[in-house]
Scaffold this motif. Sequence first.
Motif, mmCIF file in Angstrom:
data_model
loop_
_atom_site.group_PDB
_atom_site.id
_atom_site.type_symbol
_atom_site.label_atom_id
_atom_site.label_comp_id
_atom_site.label_asym_id
_atom_site.label_seq_id
_atom_site.Cartn_x
_atom_site.Cartn_y
_atom_site.Cartn_z
ATOM 1 N N VAL A 1 0.791 -1.230 0.000
ATOM 2 C CA VAL A 1 0.000 0.000 0.000
ATOM 3 C C VAL A 1 0.829 1.289 0.000
ATOM 4 C CG1 VAL A 1 -1.720 1.292 1.343
ATOM 5 C CG2 VAL A 1 -1.904 -1.181 1.142
ATOM 6 N N ALA A 2 1.984 1.277 0.628
ATOM 7 C CA ALA A 2 2.717 2.518 0.912
ATOM 8 C C ALA A 2 3.043 3.349 -0.323
ATOM 9 C CB ALA A 2 3.996 2.210 1.684
ATOM 10 N N THR A 3 3.352 2.702 -1.432
ATOM 11 C CA THR A 3 3.700 3.476 -2.630
ATOM 12 C C THR A 3 2.478 4.168 -3.228
ATOM 13 O OG1 THR A 3 3.463 1.532 -4.049
ATOM 14 C CG2 THR A 3 5.684 2.037 -3.224
ATOM 15 N N GLN A 4 1.280 3.739 -2.840
ATOM 16 C CA GLN A 4 0.047 4.349 -3.347
ATOM 17 C C GLN A 4 -0.353 5.588 -2.550
ATOM 18 O OE1 GLN A 4 -1.160 3.045 -6.239
ATOM 19 N NE2 GLN A 4 0.677 1.790 -5.984
ATOM 20 N N LEU A 5 0.259 5.783 -1.389
ATOM 21 C CA LEU A 5 -0.061 6.925 -0.536
ATOM 22 C C LEU A 5 0.755 8.145 -0.949
ATOM 23 C CD1 LEU A 5 -0.076 5.198 2.981
ATOM 24 C CD2 LEU A 5 -2.036 5.713 1.524
ATOM 25 N N SER A 6 0.186 9.305 -0.719
ATOM 26 C CA SER A 6 0.948 10.538 -0.947
ATOM 27 C C SER A 6 1.939 10.698 0.208
ATOM 28 C CB SER A 6 0.008 11.743 -0.991
ATOM 29 O OG SER A 6 -0.523 11.999 0.301
ATOM 30 N N CYS A 7 2.893 11.588 0.035
ATOM 31 C CA CYS A 7 3.868 11.833 1.101
ATOM 32 C C CYS A 7 3.162 12.301 2.372
ATOM 33 C CB CYS A 7 4.906 12.854 0.650
ATOM 34 S SG CYS A 7 6.013 12.225 -0.640
ATOM 35 N N GLY A 8 2.174 13.170 2.237
ATOM 36 C CA GLY A 8 1.433 13.659 3.395
ATOM 37 C C GLY A 8 0.659 12.560 4.088
ATOM 38 N N GLU A 9 0.074 11.653 3.315
ATOM 39 C CA GLU A 9 -0.683 10.551 3.904
ATOM 40 C C GLU A 9 0.222 9.601 4.671
ATOM 41 O OE1 GLU A 9 -4.201 10.393 0.506
ATOM 42 O OE2 GLU A 9 -2.387 9.170 0.251
ATOM 43 N N VAL A 10 1.364 9.257 4.101
ATOM 44 C CA VAL A 10 2.254 8.332 4.795
ATOM 45 C C VAL A 10 2.878 9.006 6.021
ATOM 46 C CG1 VAL A 10 4.465 8.686 3.589
ATOM 47 C CG2 VAL A 10 3.846 6.417 4.397
ATOM 48 N N GLU A 11 3.114 10.305 5.958
ATOM 49 C CA GLU A 11 3.616 11.030 7.140
ATOM 50 C C GLU A 11 2.575 11.020 8.262
ATOM 51 O OE1 GLU A 11 6.446 12.287 8.166
ATOM 52 O OE2 GLU A 11 7.542 11.884 6.325
ATOM 53 N N ALA A 12 1.290 11.186 7.903
ATOM 54 C CA ALA A 12 0.222 11.149 8.908
ATOM 55 C C ALA A 12 0.139 9.768 9.553
ATOM 56 C CB ALA A 12 -1.110 11.529 8.277
ATOM 57 N N LEU A 13 0.217 8.731 8.747
ATOM 58 C CA LEU A 13 0.184 7.372 9.268
ATOM 59 C C LEU A 13 1.397 7.100 10.149
ATOM 60 C CD1 LEU A 13 -0.989 4.539 9.468
ATOM 61 C CD2 LEU A 13 0.090 4.023 7.268
ATOM 62 N N ALA A 14 2.559 7.502 9.690
ATOM 63 C CA ALA A 14 3.779 7.307 10.481
ATOM 64 C C ALA A 14 3.703 8.084 11.792
ATOM 65 C CB ALA A 14 5.005 7.730 9.671
#
Length: 93
Positions: free
Chosen positions: A27-40
């Motif tokens: 999934v991670a490559t499908q997320l935007s940088c902002g989305e993965v930062e929020a999840l992290a």
Amino acid sequence: MSTLITNTSDVTRFAAVFSAGDLAADVATQLSCGEVEALAGMLRAIGEPASADMWIEAHAEGDDDGDDHYRPAVAEYVVPVDPMDALQCDSCQ
């Protein structure tokens, strides 16, 4: 917005689900940088810093030059060849 967590089983389930490496890889490559930062950020907030890093790393694999998490390929070190070895003569050794 409330920051009070009332159901710790939901937090535990969230941590278990989003700590799975196969989910991050899919999934991670499908997320935007902002989305993965929020999840992290959420994973770090609940005490899962290694999982947060895993998501960032998995996401970075899909980033291009100029994206926040882009990491250029690491060049493999090539051992220099002694030109005298190519001559294959006993006096050169």
